[in-house]
Scaffold this motif. Structure first.
Motif, PDB file in Angstrom:
ATOM      1  N   VAL A  22       0.833  -1.200   0.000  1.00 19.24           N
ATOM      2  CA  VAL A  22       0.000   0.000   0.000  1.00 19.24           C
ATOM      3  C   VAL A  22       0.868   1.250   0.000  1.00 19.24           C
ATOM      4  CG1 VAL A  22      -1.767   1.294   1.257  1.00 19.24           C
ATOM      5  CG2 VAL A  22      -1.820  -1.183   1.273  1.00 19.24           C
ATOM      6  N   ARG A  23       0.450   2.230  -0.799  1.00 21.51           N
ATOM      7  CA  ARG A  23       1.053   3.554  -0.728  1.00 21.51           C
ATOM      8  C   ARG A  23       0.066   4.499  -0.047  1.00 21.51           C
ATOM      9  NH1 ARG A  23       2.697   4.114  -6.954  1.00 21.51           N
ATOM     10  NH2 ARG A  23       0.870   2.758  -7.082  1.00 21.51           N
ATOM     11  N   PHE A  24       0.601   5.339   0.828  1.00 22.45           N
ATOM     12  CA  PHE A  24      -0.234   6.239   1.622  1.00 22.45           C
ATOM     13  C   PHE A  24      -0.099   7.668   1.087  1.00 22.45           C
ATOM     14  CE2 PHE A  24       0.493   2.663   4.421  1.00 22.45           C
ATOM     15  CZ  PHE A  24      -0.735   2.488   5.047  1.00 22.45           C
ATOM     16  N   ALA A  25      -1.235   8.325   0.889  1.00 20.87           N
ATOM     17  CA  ALA A  25      -1.246   9.689   0.364  1.00 20.87           C
ATOM     18  C   ALA A  25      -1.951  10.618   1.347  1.00 20.87           C
ATOM     19  CB  ALA A  25      -1.953   9.732  -0.984  1.00 20.87           C
ATOM     20  N   ALA A  26      -1.504  11.876   1.355  1.00 22.74           N
ATOM     21  CA  ALA A  26      -2.107  12.920   2.197  1.00 22.74           C
ATOM     22  C   ALA A  26      -2.571  14.055   1.300  1.00 22.74           C
ATOM     23  CB  ALA A  26      -1.092  13.440   3.213  1.00 22.74           C
ATOM     24  N   VAL A  27      -3.710  14.650   1.654  1.00 24.39           N
ATOM     25  CA  VAL A  27      -4.227  15.763   0.857  1.00 24.39           C
ATOM     26  C   VAL A  27      -3.367  17.013   1.027  1.00 24.39           C
ATOM     27  CG1 VAL A  27      -6.145  17.405   0.771  1.00 24.39           C
ATOM     28  CG2 VAL A  27      -6.596  14.955   0.601  1.00 24.39           C
ATOM     29  N   GLY A  28      -2.801  17.213   2.221  1.00 27.87           N
ATOM     30  CA  GLY A  28      -1.998  18.409   2.448  1.00 27.87           C
ATOM     31  C   GLY A  28      -0.949  18.180   3.515  1.00 27.87           C
ATOM     32  N   ASP A  48       3.767   8.595   1.213  1.00 26.81           N
ATOM     33  CA  ASP A  48       4.300   8.312  -0.116  1.00 26.81           C
ATOM     34  C   ASP A  48       3.936   9.385  -1.134  1.00 26.81           C
ATOM     35  OD1 ASP A  48       5.421   5.640   0.486  1.00 26.81           O
ATOM     36  OD2 ASP A  48       3.325   5.114   0.866  1.00 26.81           O
ATOM     37  N   LEU A  49       2.897  10.150  -0.831  1.00 25.00           N
ATOM     38  CA  LEU A  49       2.472  11.171  -1.780  1.00 25.00           C
ATOM     39  C   LEU A  49       1.765  12.292  -1.036  1.00 25.00           C
ATOM     40  CD1 LEU A  49       2.280  11.878  -4.822  1.00 25.00           C
ATOM     41  CD2 LEU A  49       0.014  10.786  -4.825  1.00 25.00           C
ATOM     42  N   VAL A  50       2.216  13.529  -1.273  1.00 25.04           N
ATOM     43  CA  VAL A  50       1.559  14.709  -0.733  1.00 25.04           C
ATOM     44  C   VAL A  50       1.852  15.855  -1.702  1.00 25.04           C
ATOM     45  CG1 VAL A  50       3.561  15.316   0.722  1.00 25.04           C
ATOM     46  CG2 VAL A  50       1.284  16.219   1.270  1.00 25.04           C
ATOM     47  N   PRO A  51       0.868  16.678  -2.023  1.00 27.24           N
ATOM     48  CA  PRO A  51       1.135  17.789  -2.946  1.00 27.24           C
ATOM     49  C   PRO A  51       2.171  18.747  -2.370  1.00 27.24           C
ATOM     50  CG  PRO A  51      -1.235  17.475  -2.641  1.00 27.24           C
ATOM     51  CD  PRO A  51      -0.545  16.630  -1.615  1.00 27.24           C
ATOM     52  N   GLU A  52       3.081  19.178  -3.219  1.00 28.99           N
ATOM     53  CA  GLU A  52       4.080  20.147  -2.776  1.00 28.99           C
ATOM     54  C   GLU A  52       3.445  21.513  -2.600  1.00 28.99           C
ATOM     55  OE1 GLU A  52       8.479  21.826  -4.144  1.00 28.99           O
ATOM     56  OE2 GLU A  52       7.551  20.161  -5.223  1.00 28.99           O
ATOM     57  N   TYR A  53       2.486  21.821  -3.474  1.00 29.38           N
ATOM     58  CA  TYR A  53       1.751  23.081  -3.392  1.00 29.38           C
ATOM     59  C   TYR A  53       0.259  22.763  -3.358  1.00 29.38           C
ATOM     60  CZ  TYR A  53       6.273  24.738  -5.045  1.00 29.38           C
ATOM     61  OH  TYR A  53       7.613  24.970  -5.176  1.00 29.38           O
ATOM     62  N   GLY A  54      -0.480  23.519  -2.584  1.00 35.41           N
ATOM     63  CA  GLY A  54      -1.915  23.257  -2.469  1.00 35.41           C
ATOM     64  C   GLY A  54      -2.200  22.289  -1.344  1.00 35.41           C
TER      65      GLY A  54
END
Length: 256
Positions: A87-93, A108-114
């Protein structure tokens, strides 16, 4: 530290458990934080939450919508979420990502901007998700854009709703009195639902006075709602973090 707010009264509508840091920052800069939570966040009673969190191997992506989503998932599942290599875990911010790190989860993933679904959906890693299973961990209800877009890209999407929002039982008379005396200088709001609840909690007869006060919000979506509700002095912060809210409050009060 400069007391630039010079006694200005700032209404803080964050949930009680999230309001203290912003209130402290306001008071450090010479303001008076008027704490009036218009949302209460409570756990959902659902056996599926625990069983889902203990069996994440069927998903390629687990997306946390907010820090509350992380914290209430942990609360429901005895303070831990099992890690799994598949599983890869992502965050909205960034605030959500920080909550994940504190919980010992990889980000594993989070927007750099926004700091919203749109920013996450722009990430290259979520462009090719056909045939992948995604779990969105969030509160009860909420926006559908993330799931709708991922499904349009061929993903299978499921929700895990770990908390719900309710209107707190609060005595609104102190705030109504400040309104009547024109002694509120700025209102801060961090969600659309919090703004709607503020209107309900203070009563329709006070909405005109409410709409005359400068309003600080954290997104264009809330700004549009506020404009529809009659507010005409609305400022959007650069980000939803407390320091950005404080700086916008200072600008509203000082005009600088």
């Amino acid at each position: 530290m400069s007391k630039v707010l010079n006694g200005a009264r700032v209404l803080v509508t964050r949930p009680e458990h999230q309001a203290e840091n912003l209130s402290r920052l306001i008071e450090q800069r010479g303001g008076i934080a008027v704490r009036f939570p218009t949302l209460e966040i409570v756990s959902r009673d659902d056996d599926r939450i625990k069983s889902t969190l203990e069996n994440l191997d069927g998903f390629q992506w687990v997306v946390f919508i907010s820090a509350n989503a992380v914290n209430f998932a942990l609360k429901t599942n005895s303070g831990k979420i099992p890690r799994t290599k598949s599983v890869r875990f992502a965050a909205v911010g960034q605030a959500t990502a920080q909550a994940m790190k504190m919980a010992g989860l990889p980000v594993d993933l989070v927007p750099e901007y926004g700091y919203n679904s749109e920013a996450l959906l722009e990430m290259p890693q979520l462009q090719q998700v056909e045939g992948q299973n995604c779990l969105i961990v969030r509160g009860e209800g909420g926006r559908e854009q993330l799931a709708t877009t991922l499904r349009s890209r061929g993903a299978e999407v499921d929700y895990l709703e770990v908390y719900k929002r309710i209107i707190p039982r609060m005595d609104s008379s102190p705030v109504v009195e400040l309104l009547a005396q024109h002694r509120l200088d700025v209102i801060t709001v961090t969600s659309a639902e919090a703004l709607q609840n503020l209107s309900l909690m203070l009563g329709e007869k006070n909405n005109k006075l409410l709409s005359l006060i400068p309003l600080v919000v954290v997104s264009d979506r809330i700004r549009c709602l506020a404009a529809d509700m009659g507010f005409n002095r609305i400022t959007v912060t650069d980000s939803p973090i407390d320091t950005a809210i404080l700086e916008t409050v200072i600008t509203c009060v000082t005009g600088e």
